[in-house]
Design a protein around this motif. Structure first.
Motif, mmCIF file in Angstrom:
data_model
loop_
_atom_site.group_PDB
_atom_site.id
_atom_site.type_symbol
_atom_site.label_atom_id
_atom_site.label_comp_id
_atom_site.label_asym_id
_atom_site.label_seq_id
_atom_site.Cartn_x
_atom_site.Cartn_y
_atom_site.Cartn_z
ATOM 1 N N SER A 71 -70.793 -54.883 -3.735
ATOM 2 C CA SER A 71 -70.748 -55.853 -2.701
ATOM 3 C C SER A 71 -70.919 -57.368 -3.220
ATOM 4 O O SER A 71 -70.439 -58.223 -2.878
ATOM 5 C CB SER A 71 -72.045 -55.478 -1.526
ATOM 6 O OG SER A 71 -71.905 -54.082 -1.570
ATOM 7 N N TYR A 72 -72.011 -57.521 -3.978
ATOM 8 C CA TYR A 72 -72.293 -58.967 -4.446
ATOM 9 C C TYR A 72 -71.252 -59.506 -5.341
ATOM 10 O O TYR A 72 -71.271 -60.793 -5.429
ATOM 11 C CB TYR A 72 -73.621 -58.949 -4.877
ATOM 12 C CG TYR A 72 -73.968 -57.627 -5.788
ATOM 13 C CD1 TYR A 72 -73.675 -57.401 -7.140
ATOM 14 C CD2 TYR A 72 -74.685 -56.702 -5.259
ATOM 15 C CE1 TYR A 72 -74.018 -56.071 -8.018
ATOM 16 C CE2 TYR A 72 -74.778 -55.258 -5.664
ATOM 17 C CZ TYR A 72 -74.580 -55.085 -6.911
ATOM 18 O OH TYR A 72 -74.954 -53.807 -7.636
ATOM 19 N N PHE A 78 -68.060 -69.664 -3.502
ATOM 20 C CA PHE A 78 -67.939 -70.916 -3.352
ATOM 21 C C PHE A 78 -69.436 -71.766 -2.948
ATOM 22 O O PHE A 78 -69.262 -72.986 -3.132
ATOM 23 C CB PHE A 78 -66.907 -71.630 -2.720
ATOM 24 C CG PHE A 78 -66.994 -71.008 -1.118
ATOM 25 C CD1 PHE A 78 -67.680 -71.961 -0.037
ATOM 26 C CD2 PHE A 78 -66.799 -69.679 -0.549
ATOM 27 C CE1 PHE A 78 -67.602 -71.815 1.125
ATOM 28 C CE2 PHE A 78 -66.917 -69.575 0.804
ATOM 29 C CZ PHE A 78 -67.288 -70.473 1.514
ATOM 30 N N SER A 79 -69.888 -71.019 -2.163
ATOM 31 C CA SER A 79 -71.098 -71.942 -1.473
ATOM 32 C C SER A 79 -72.739 -71.298 -1.959
ATOM 33 O O SER A 79 -72.877 -69.974 -1.522
ATOM 34 C CB SER A 79 -71.042 -71.694 -0.083
ATOM 35 O OG SER A 79 -72.289 -72.159 0.674
ATOM 36 N N GLN A 80 -73.250 -72.163 -2.681
ATOM 37 C CA GLN A 80 -74.693 -71.642 -3.132
ATOM 38 C C GLN A 80 -75.519 -71.404 -1.804
ATOM 39 O O GLN A 80 -76.480 -70.271 -1.660
ATOM 40 C CB GLN A 80 -75.259 -72.698 -3.979
ATOM 41 C CG GLN A 80 -74.813 -72.982 -5.293
ATOM 42 C CD GLN A 80 -74.822 -71.695 -5.882
ATOM 43 O OE1 GLN A 80 -75.880 -70.872 -6.007
ATOM 44 N NE2 GLN A 80 -73.751 -71.297 -6.727
ATOM 45 N N ALA A 84 -77.362 -67.752 -0.832
ATOM 46 C CA ALA A 84 -79.031 -67.834 -0.819
ATOM 47 C C ALA A 84 -79.163 -67.033 0.766
ATOM 48 O O ALA A 84 -80.466 -66.568 0.723
ATOM 49 C CB ALA A 84 -79.562 -69.097 -0.879
ATOM 50 N N GLU A 85 -78.234 -67.387 1.583
ATOM 51 C CA GLU A 85 -78.862 -66.696 2.850
ATOM 52 C C GLU A 85 -78.299 -65.182 3.045
ATOM 53 O O GLU A 85 -79.120 -64.561 3.869
ATOM 54 C CB GLU A 85 -77.747 -67.520 3.858
ATOM 55 C CG GLU A 85 -78.353 -68.844 4.150
ATOM 56 C CD GLU A 85 -77.407 -69.756 4.868
ATOM 57 O OE1 GLU A 85 -77.723 -70.875 5.463
ATOM 58 O OE2 GLU A 85 -76.282 -69.100 5.496
ATOM 59 N N SER A 239 -83.449 -60.329 -6.908
ATOM 60 C CA SER A 239 -83.334 -60.372 -8.603
ATOM 61 C C SER A 239 -81.328 -60.417 -8.694
ATOM 62 O O SER A 239 -81.178 -61.147 -9.583
ATOM 63 C CB SER A 239 -83.395 -59.058 -9.237
ATOM 64 O OG SER A 239 -82.950 -58.880 -10.350
ATOM 65 N N LEU A 240 -80.935 -59.774 -7.589
ATOM 66 C CA LEU A 240 -79.331 -59.957 -7.724
ATOM 67 C C LEU A 240 -78.858 -61.575 -7.549
ATOM 68 O O LEU A 240 -78.150 -62.007 -8.123
ATOM 69 C CB LEU A 240 -78.611 -58.948 -6.707
ATOM 70 C CG LEU A 240 -78.682 -57.697 -7.047
ATOM 71 C CD1 LEU A 240 -78.123 -56.858 -5.858
ATOM 72 C CD2 LEU A 240 -77.703 -57.322 -8.203
ATOM 73 N N ARG A 241 -79.590 -61.904 -6.637
ATOM 74 C CA ARG A 241 -79.235 -63.482 -6.254
ATOM 75 C C ARG A 241 -79.665 -64.581 -7.227
ATOM 76 O O ARG A 241 -78.876 -65.251 -7.388
ATOM 77 C CB ARG A 241 -80.162 -63.851 -4.943
ATOM 78 C CG ARG A 241 -79.877 -65.100 -4.332
ATOM 79 C CD ARG A 241 -80.582 -65.434 -3.188
ATOM 80 N NE ARG A 241 -79.915 -64.605 -2.091
ATOM 81 C CZ ARG A 241 -80.482 -63.804 -1.083
ATOM 82 N NH1 ARG A 241 -81.774 -63.599 -1.533
ATOM 83 N NH2 ARG A 241 -79.924 -63.175 -0.300
ATOM 84 N N ALA A 242 -80.752 -64.106 -8.247
ATOM 85 C CA ALA A 242 -80.900 -64.816 -9.302
ATOM 86 C C ALA A 242 -80.076 -64.935 -10.263
ATOM 87 O O ALA A 242 -79.691 -65.804 -11.076
ATOM 88 C CB ALA A 242 -82.384 -64.603 -9.647
ATOM 89 N N GLY A 243 -79.223 -63.770 -10.419
ATOM 90 C CA GLY A 243 -78.477 -63.616 -11.404
ATOM 91 C C GLY A 243 -76.989 -63.806 -11.159
ATOM 92 O O GLY A 243 -76.033 -63.361 -11.587
ATOM 93 N N TYR A 244 -76.692 -64.689 -9.831
ATOM 94 C CA TYR A 244 -75.217 -64.729 -9.401
ATOM 95 C C TYR A 244 -74.507 -65.658 -10.435
ATOM 96 O O TYR A 244 -73.555 -65.177 -10.522
ATOM 97 C CB TYR A 244 -75.375 -65.533 -8.083
ATOM 98 C CG TYR A 244 -75.207 -64.363 -6.904
ATOM 99 C CD1 TYR A 244 -74.502 -63.337 -6.602
ATOM 100 C CD2 TYR A 244 -76.134 -64.574 -5.660
ATOM 101 C CE1 TYR A 244 -74.361 -62.530 -5.563
ATOM 102 C CE2 TYR A 244 -75.801 -63.824 -4.397
ATOM 103 C CZ TYR A 244 -75.187 -62.712 -4.628
ATOM 104 O OH TYR A 244 -74.937 -62.129 -3.541
#
Length: 546
Positions: A71-72, A78-80, A84-85, A239-244
């Protein structure tokens, strides 16, 4: 990206239905292209056949439809703020969640006001006198635009089999990719599923849970491997978000834009025990690891592919109790990974259930649809429901269904009658101001990664055109021929190019598409981006600009 000053969007100065750009399709590509056009201040309209955004994820509502890319890794990058949301709830999201995500993106960036739904495009004709396109939808409304961008999707033209009596069946009948919005119940019903591609596999898993009797009609078995889906906890999402950033870099560096990259070793150079352990690990890991993360010669060397295919065949035999059924489910006409690999959850175990029966239509061809069900060469079946999971007219099919005409009124379908010809997978000679996202010969792989790049490249060209007051962009025939020859030469060593599949342009349900041709870019996405970047850095000198 570099910004240029553009004329502000002023409704008072606009002609009715006259735009700088018209985009066909409001799926992943159309939504992102709308975002870039809005950013540039251009007057544009997105025309969408459905009643809402989503494309693939709007139409494919069948039970079991879900991602087989993580999914991720499938999300927009394109949009941080967007990254984040949004919180994904599963590693491989189901269709409702994906559709919610695309609606969220559309509304967050206020793109819906520039979209027009229930507007299936019937024709698009180039007017040479003013270098504009006239786009007509099925209700007769017409739109003029300087630039026409297609965002049709590579798998958006579903096909039906050519059986006699298709309209005679009196029970429930559904096409997987045109599934109704209303819930469909299989409980207590005798159901037929025709087709065992990705959609068929996902449907079969769900229908088998409640149907009184499920009969699967299979023409070509596919090599399927476990999806290994799981929920995403709040902590894991953080954790996934931090590793984007690192994850998107990994996608950009891999040949197919997935998080999986090939192992640099050669298959037969790895000791047997070590090789088996590697495959076992990949088989038991989530997603496309066994396909996209295999040894680098696994889909080039016939010897390597044969031992890999034997590994997967052994897995099927272990999971299916009836040896005769297991053999029917093991492909004999292509090796593992040479066709699209469906991911599954207990798919093979379905055939151990007493309410499920497998029919090989090579042994017992379907002769016709009857009022009560189906008739094969050896048996007549009665059903309450027939589900057609019979695939797509891939990549070019969605173009064929629109009357697209370029200079001198030449139809695009005529120009492509011997297979698609493009420049960069974006342009077609003889069709000025016409650009494609996710069409033939564009590197896709993990689709949103390729879509974002293609849209950004086109947007960069439109910015350049605005700066230079360019109103006509065309690909010379020589450039198109050179690119087409290059694409046709790619992947000739790949085993996938030596078999019939939608990836080689073959669809036995479509007249004139029974011979293989190169309809997609078979090289690494990294090389594709490099070549496109070179054209942009040279100020698009390979194009005719005026």
């Amino acid at each position: 990206m570099n910004e240029v000053e553009t004329k502000p969007r002023s409704p008072a100065s606009e002609k009715a239905n006259d735009y700088d750009v018209v985009v066909i399709g409001a799926g992943i590509a159309g939504i992102y292209q709308a975002y870039r056009l809005r950013e540039m201040g251009l007057r544009f309209r997105v025309l969408e056949a459905g009643s809402g955004v989503g494309g693939t994820w709007y139409w494919n509502r069948y039970p079991g439809a879900r991602f087989d890319s993580e999914s991720y890794s499938y999300a927009y990058s394109f949009s941080q703020e967007l990254l984040a949301e949004w919180n994904w709830t599963e590693h491989f999201a189901a269709q409702p969640e994906t559709l919610s995500y695309l609606n969220y993106v559309t509304d967050k960036f206020e793109l819906r006001s520039d979209m027009q739904f229930n507007s299936r495009v019937k024709s698009a004709h180039y007017n040479e006198s003013d270098c504009k396109w006239i786009v007509t939808i099925e209700d007769g409304s017409a739109f003029s635009c300087r630039f026409l961008i297609t965002a049709l999707g590579p798998l958006s033209a579903p096909t039906m089999p050519n059986y006699e009596g298709l309209g005679e069946f009196t029970g429930e009948s559904y096409q997987a990719s045109l599934w109704p919005k209303e819930p469909v119940s299989f409980a207590g019903k005798r159901v037929a599923v025709i087709g065992t591609g990705s959609s068929g596999v996902q449907l079969i898993q769900e229908i088998s849970k409640t149907a009184k009797q499920l009969t699967v009609f299979q023409r070509t078995p596919n090599w399927c491997v476990p999806l290994r889906n799981a929920p995403i906890t709040k902590e894991e999402m953080e954790s996934l978000r931090a590793g984007y950033p690192e994850m998107f870099e990994r996608c950009q560096a891999s040949p197919g834009c997935f998080i999986h990259a090939p192992d640099p070793r050669l298959t037969m150079e790895v000791p047997t025990d070590e090789r088996e352990a590697f495959w076992e690990k990949q088989y038991n890991a989530p997603g496309f690891g066994l396909w996209m993360g295999n040894f680098r010669d696994a889909f080039i060397s016939e010897e390597a592919n044969a031992v890999l295919s034997d590994f997967v065949a052994r897995k099927i035999r272990q999971r299916v109790k009836n040896p005769a059924v297991a053999e029917k489910l093991i492909p004999k006409n292509h090796g593992f990974g040479t066709r699209r690999v469906p991911l599954e959850t207990n798919y093979y175990e379905v055939y151990n259930q007493p309410n499920v029966r497998l029919i090989d239509v090579n042994d017992s061809p379907i002769k016709r649809v009857t009022a009560n069900g189906l008739m094969t060469s050896s048996e007549e079946f009665e059903f309450d429901m027939i589900v057609y999971a019979t695939g797509f007219d891939a990549l070019t099919g969605s173009f064929d269904r629109i009357d697209i005409r370029g200079e001198n009124g030449v139809p695009l379908k005529k120009a492509w009658e011997h297979g698609p010809e493009t420049f960069l997978g974006i342009f077609v000679a003889g069709f000025p101001n016409f650009m494609m996202i996710a069409g033939p010969h564009m590197a896709l792989g993990n689709a949103p990664r390729g879509i974002e790049y293609g849209s950004e490249w086109i947007s960069g060209l439109l910015r350049f055109a605005a700066q230079k007051n360019i109103t006509r962009i065309a690909a010379p025939f020589e450039a198109m021929q050179s690119w087409t020859e290059y694409v046709r030469g790619l992947g000739t060593e790949l085993l996938a190019t030596k078999i019939d599949s939608w990836m080689t342009g073959v669809n036995k349900n479509v007249a004139g598409k029974t011979q293989r041709c190169v309809i997609r870019y078979n090289g690494p996405a990294t090389e594709y981006r490099k070549k496109c970047d070179e054209v942009a850095k040279a100020n698009y000198q390979q194009l005719d600009l005026s």
